[in-house]
Enzyme design. Structure first.
Site, PDB file in Angstrom:
ATOM      1  N   ARG A 266      45.440 -18.617  94.182  1.00 11.07           N
ATOM      2  CA  ARG A 266      45.167 -18.101  95.531  1.00 11.07           C
ATOM      3  C   ARG A 266      45.452 -19.156  96.586  1.00 11.07           C
ATOM      4  O   ARG A 266      46.034 -18.874  97.630  1.00 11.07           O
ATOM      5  CB  ARG A 266      43.701 -17.672  95.634  1.00 11.07           C
ATOM      6  CG  ARG A 266      43.471 -16.354  94.997  1.00 11.07           C
ATOM      7  CD  ARG A 266      42.015 -16.015  94.830  1.00 11.07           C
ATOM      8  NE  ARG A 266      41.953 -14.846  93.969  1.00 11.07           N
ATOM      9  CZ  ARG A 266      40.909 -14.515  93.242  1.00 11.07           C
ATOM     10  NH1 ARG A 266      39.821 -15.250  93.269  1.00 11.07           N
ATOM     11  NH2 ARG A 266      40.956 -13.452  92.484  1.00 11.07           N
ATOM     12  N   LEU A 269      49.134 -19.546  96.852  1.00 10.51           N
ATOM     13  CA  LEU A 269      49.736 -18.385  97.503  1.00 10.51           C
ATOM     14  C   LEU A 269      49.578 -18.483  99.024  1.00 10.51           C
ATOM     15  O   LEU A 269      50.486 -18.146  99.787  1.00 10.51           O
ATOM     16  CB  LEU A 269      49.085 -17.118  96.961  1.00 10.51           C
ATOM     17  CG  LEU A 269      49.626 -15.795  97.468  1.00 10.51           C
ATOM     18  CD1 LEU A 269      49.625 -14.790  96.340  1.00 10.51           C
ATOM     19  CD2 LEU A 269      48.801 -15.271  98.618  1.00 10.51           C
ATOM     20  N   PHE A 404      48.792  -9.225  95.084  1.00 11.27           N
ATOM     21  CA  PHE A 404      48.598 -10.004  93.840  1.00 11.27           C
ATOM     22  C   PHE A 404      47.667 -11.212  94.008  1.00 11.27           C
ATOM     23  O   PHE A 404      47.292 -11.546  95.106  1.00 11.27           O
ATOM     24  CB  PHE A 404      49.905 -10.310  93.106  1.00 11.27           C
ATOM     25  CG  PHE A 404      50.984 -11.111  93.787  1.00 11.27           C
ATOM     26  CD1 PHE A 404      50.762 -11.859  94.927  1.00 11.27           C
ATOM     27  CD2 PHE A 404      52.262 -11.113  93.229  1.00 11.27           C
ATOM     28  CE1 PHE A 404      51.781 -12.597  95.495  1.00 11.27           C
ATOM     29  CE2 PHE A 404      53.293 -11.855  93.798  1.00 11.27           C
ATOM     30  CZ  PHE A 404      53.049 -12.588  94.923  1.00 11.27           C
ATOM     31  N   GLU A 405      47.263 -11.759  92.900  1.00 12.00           N
ATOM     32  CA  GLU A 405      46.263 -12.850  92.844  1.00 12.00           C
ATOM     33  C   GLU A 405      44.921 -12.405  93.445  1.00 12.00           C
ATOM     34  O   GLU A 405      44.221 -13.198  94.071  1.00 12.00           O
ATOM     35  CB  GLU A 405      46.743 -14.104  93.578  1.00 12.00           C
ATOM     36  CG  GLU A 405      48.154 -14.495  93.307  1.00 12.00           C
ATOM     37  CD  GLU A 405      48.328 -15.379  92.086  1.00 12.00           C
ATOM     38  OE1 GLU A 405      49.415 -15.359  91.527  1.00 12.00           O
ATOM     39  OE2 GLU A 405      47.378 -16.067  91.696  1.00 12.00           O
ATOM     40  N   GLY A 406      44.584 -11.146  93.237  1.00 14.22           N
ATOM     41  CA  GLY A 406      43.342 -10.623  93.814  1.00 14.22           C
ATOM     42  C   GLY A 406      43.661  -9.992  95.149  1.00 14.22           C
ATOM     43  O   GLY A 406      44.090 -10.692  96.072  1.00 14.22           O
TER      44      GLY A 406
END
Lengths: 626, 259
Positions: A266, A269, A404-406
């Site tokens: 995260r 990102l 993505f990534e939560g």
């Protein structure tokens, strides 16, 4: 093993503590080494990757793995790998710098991140000595390309509900894995898959699966909206035979691997989003400078300047946030000893400490990128809607970052949730701060300035306004107080069932995010002003910015003022949502009055500020505070 | 082979250039800096010669503390050590004092080969290397596009005008001024960047070299720097299309000299 850090700044501490500009890391603190790394990453992108983006976009076979290996030769795949396993072992600021540069082409960034972060870090953090020796040196060079396999068709945000099963063979020598993983970045060319599966259908666990193991296959390329140059396929496991020694970590502890890797993912990102947003702004500014309408360049029009200024200002805030976070994590990482068997655990703990900040950065920066990419299309007008111009790809490529990534939604729930958990376990003095607020006295000497703008005399306010960023300092104090106020009210009402009130939880998170963003912007501006020697200036700051500072500092001061004043409007709106959702009648009226008192402020001329900010963006043709 | 490479820090190409109030130079507050491009090629050539023949590459730069930026970059790319000639206003020095300082500082080092860039991207005199060769009593060759070293001698390819080249043989020690594009520049690897931190940078204070003030004074003075004024002139060519085309070709050949 319990690991204690010497650090003084607890994760989430920004909400209740005051920081000084010199206590936070900003791009002004880059070392010569950082600048050289930036240069290498920039040149690599400019010379090797960007000229081939069309081939990459078409997924020309072998091209991305070759470029990744080339990046590996330069050390750009192994910043997070210890030297003893062939890595370059550098700090998070360095990796943030690299990610920002690689973000000039989102598809390549996705491949790079899937490999070097979520694909490699599970082994760095959780691998045993044999696993590290066996895989890390080849992951560092790119000889092996990795992928991370958590999601399934019916298990995305709800990751723990995966159906992939692992069963140990009767002789105990290997596991048989069955299931199908979905949305796997790099699947088309990866040699190594980090796969999550439930042992005996129950115990969530993690495995290192080589492509060559029997029973491992991949599906067809997915037809995506954006990042089309990255490979995304399903990974199919049919009685896949995985040697028992390829279990990563312990049986039943796979969630520890999954969630910690996502924390780093995260953060990374977020850095990618800021890099991508800078690129989009550069395209937009370049186009605005060149496109003519009504006899002038469109950059000369107020409404285009307004967009450029707002794009730059939000990017500035995001940049402040990601480097501040990197600067939080790095001192803790520096305490980890690479040769110690607890190294992975120490690194993991360091990152876990700032999981709240990582989630905030992820949500906030992905939304900045979306905003910037959208405005980039708008500035290009009709050409923004055409594939031959870069705005179109920027717009499509941006969208995935909120998913993505939560997702943004999951992370909004996590932010408030994690803060409350930290408070409950005594790691964060949130309760005392809220109680202090309700009793009208600061909870501790280091707590937020609790007096509102209204309580201070006119004379006092005039003096503040005249001092550099005086009003803005009080805006940050006010947003902190607002966050504590709404969190306190909501917790009083819902207590432990607050998590079920998703809309309220998310609105609290929105305010918490603004606290981090606004304060990060303010602290950096304060640092730059102090370094250029204007902090002690008793003169009022003219609307055109202080005359004594260099152009860049004046630009940053203007962006900070604009950002803080305009975000405060949003904070108020979200605060009202929480209060009205939690309480009614007189109680609501009382709290709304408190809110109004806390957030009362003078209006600033945001039009003039935006024009001033845009002037430098137009002159430089790009983001101009980095 | 013991090689020295002279590198200069110059304003970055994408800098916004604004003049100082007295119009004798550009405002330095808003600038970012980078390695002079031909010097980067000189460094690359030296590193390649070292890889082929062994030895040592030493970089030397004149200027204030900020020039350490380009020194570190050179060390990160593979230079073994560096000499920093600390001189305030280093960027304003013209070729002679800069060469004089370097000559004094490195005279006793006994380099086999000294490489400089052909010229600097800021002042562009193309003299520092040539003057340095003269002060050290070394043979030199300029605008070099290829270097071959064998049996203690050099064979170098010089760029002449109009697409012509000249091969020159010369003894060592010698000095070469290198043209941009002679080779393909390498990247500084992250490992190299890390190692650069522990490499030696010898600081030599310019004023402590025992040179007289007049020897360090510039031989030239910049009277005025100004932004070129763009002018546009339109000329109509009369006559039939055939005649007009012939006149146009003649003008392009004789006046504009672009054909």
């Amino acid at each position: 093993m319990e690991i204690a850090f010497k650090t003084q700044i607890p994760g989430g501490g920004f909400l209740i503590e005051e920081r000084l500009p010199e206590e936070v890391f900003t791009p002004e603190d880059f070392t010569e080494q950082h600048r050289l790394i930036a240069e290498t990453a920039e040149q690599f992108m400019r010379n090797e990757v960007l000229p081939r983006w069309e081939q990459i976009e078409r997924q020309e076979p072998g091209l991305t793995p070759r470029l990744l290996r080339q990046a590996g030769e330069l050390g750009l795949l192994s910043i997070d790998i210890p030297e003893r396993y062939g890595g370059t072992e550098m700090d998070k600021v360095s990796s943030t710098i690299v990610v920002e540069r690689f973000a000039q082409y989102a598809s390549f960034l996705a491949s790079h991140g899937a490999h070097s972060v979520i694909g490699t870090l599970p082994i760095v953090f959780f691998g045993n000595e044999e696993q590290k020796k066996k895989y890390l040196p080849r992951l560092a060079t790119g000889e092996l390309i990795a992928a991370y396999c958590l999601s399934e068709a019916e298990a995305g945000s709800d990751a723990l509900s995966i159906r992939t099963r692992a069963v140990l063979s009767p002789d105990g020598k290997h596991y048989l894995l069955n299931g199908e993983k979905m949305w796997i970045t790099n699947a088309g060319f990866a040699d190594l898959f980090i796969v999550f599966a439930k042992v005996d259908g129950e115990k969530f666990s993690c495995f290192i699966v080589e492509k060559g193991f029997p029973g491992v296959a991949t599906g067809a390329e997915e037809k995506k909206l954006g990042i089309k140059g990255s490979s995304t396929r399903t990974v199919i496991l049919e009685d896949a035979r995985v040697p028992a020694e390829n279990l990563l970590g312990e049986v039943g502890r796979g969630h520890v691997v999954a969630f910690n890797i996502l924390n780093v993912g995260r953060f990374r990102l977020a850095a990618g989003c800021i890099g991508g947003a800078k690129q989009a702004l550069q395209h937009a500014a370049g186009y605005a400078n060149q496109r003519r309408a009504f006899g002038k360049t469109i950059a000369q029009f107020g409404l285009i300047q307004e967009k450029l200024a707002e794009m730059a200002t939000r990017i500035y805030a995001g940049e402040c946030m990601i480097y501040r976070t990197a600067g939080l994590i790095d001192p803790l990482l520096a305490e980890a000893i690479p040769d110690s068997p607890a190294y992975g655990e120490q690194v993991r703990k360091a990152i876990e400490e700032y999981a709240v900040e990582c989630s905030i950065d992820k949500v906030y920066c992905s939304e900045i990128l979306d905003y910037v990419a959208d405005e980039c299309v708008q500035i290009y007008g009709g050409y923004g809607y055409h594939q031959d111009y870069p705005a179109e790809r920027a717009y499509r490529d941006a969208r995935i970052n909120r998913i993505f990534e939560g997702t943004s939604e999951i992370n909004r729930l996590l932010i408030t949730g994690m803060l409350l958990k930290r408070a409950a376990s005594g790691r964060l003095g949130l309760r005392a701060a809220i109680e202090g607020l309700f009793q009208g006295s600061p909870a501790s000497g280091r707590s937020t300035e609790a007096r509102s703008m209204e309580e201070r005399s006119t004379e006092e306010r005039n003096t503040e306004a005249a001092s550099l960023l005086g009003t803005e300092k009080h805006l940050v104090a006010a947003v902190k107080k607002t966050a504590l106020l709404v969190a306190g009210v909501a917790y009083q009402k819902f207590a432990d069932s607050l998590a079920d009130q998703q809309e309220i939880t998310a609105a609290i998170s929105d305010i918490v995010m603004e606290v981090f963003a606004m304060e990060s912007a303010l602290l950096r501006a304060g640092k730059m002003a102090a370094r250029s020697g204007v902090q002690s200036s008793p003169q009022p700051i003219p609307d055109s910015g202080p005359q004594t500072v260099d152009d860049k500092t004046a630009h940053v001061l203007a962006m900070t003022r604009l950002f803080l004043h305009s975000r405060m409007d949003w904070v108020e709106q979200r605060a009202r949502t929480v209060l009205a959702g939690a309480i009614t009648g007189d109680a609501l009226r009382r709290q709304l009055a408190t809110l109004q008192q806390v957030t009362r402020r003078e209006a600033v001329d945001t039009i003039a500020l935006r024009r001033q900010i845009a002037a430098r963006i137009i002159q430089k043709g790009k983001y101009a505070a980095g | 082979m013991k090689i020295m490479v002279c590198i200069k820090q110059v304003p970055a190409k994408d800098s916004t250039l604004r003049l100082t109030e007295d119009s004798t130079w550009i405002r330095e507050q808003d600038l970012s800096y980078e390695i002079n491009e031909p010097d980067a090629y000189a460094l690359e050539e030296a590193l390649r010669l070292k890889e082929k023949h062994g030895g040592e590459v030493v970089v030397c730069s004149v200027g204030p503390d900020r020039v350490q930026q380009v020194i570190r970059e050179a060390l990160a790319k593979g230079a073994d050590r560096a000499i920093h000639l600390v001189a305030d206003g280093g960027s304003r020095l013209d070729s002679y004092p800069a060469a004089r300082l370097m000559a004094e500082a490195v005279r006793r080092e006994g380099f086999d080969l000294i490489c400089t860039g052909l010229q600097s991207d800021d002042l562009g005199f193309a003299q520092t290397g040539v003057v340095l060769a003269e002060l050290l009593g070394l043979p030199h060759a300029t605008i070099i596009m290829e270097v071959q070293a064998e049996d203690g001698r050099l064979k170098v390819k010089r760029e002449l005008e109009g697409g012509w080249f000249q091969w020159v043989q010369m003894p060592l020690p010698a000095l070469l001024t290198i043209q941009s594009g002679i080779n393909k520049l390498r990247y500084a690897t992250l490992k190299g960047i890390k190692q650069a931190k522990s490499k030696e940078i010898r600081r030599v204070i310019a004023t402590e070299l025992g040179l007289k003030a007049e020897e360090l004074a510039g031989r030239q003075k910049l009277h005025r720097v100004y932004v070129p004024v763009k002018t546009k002139q339109t000329e109509f060519i009369d006559g039939s299309p055939k005649e007009a085309a012939a006149k146009l070709v003649e003008k392009l050949q004789r006046d504009a000299r672009v054909l």
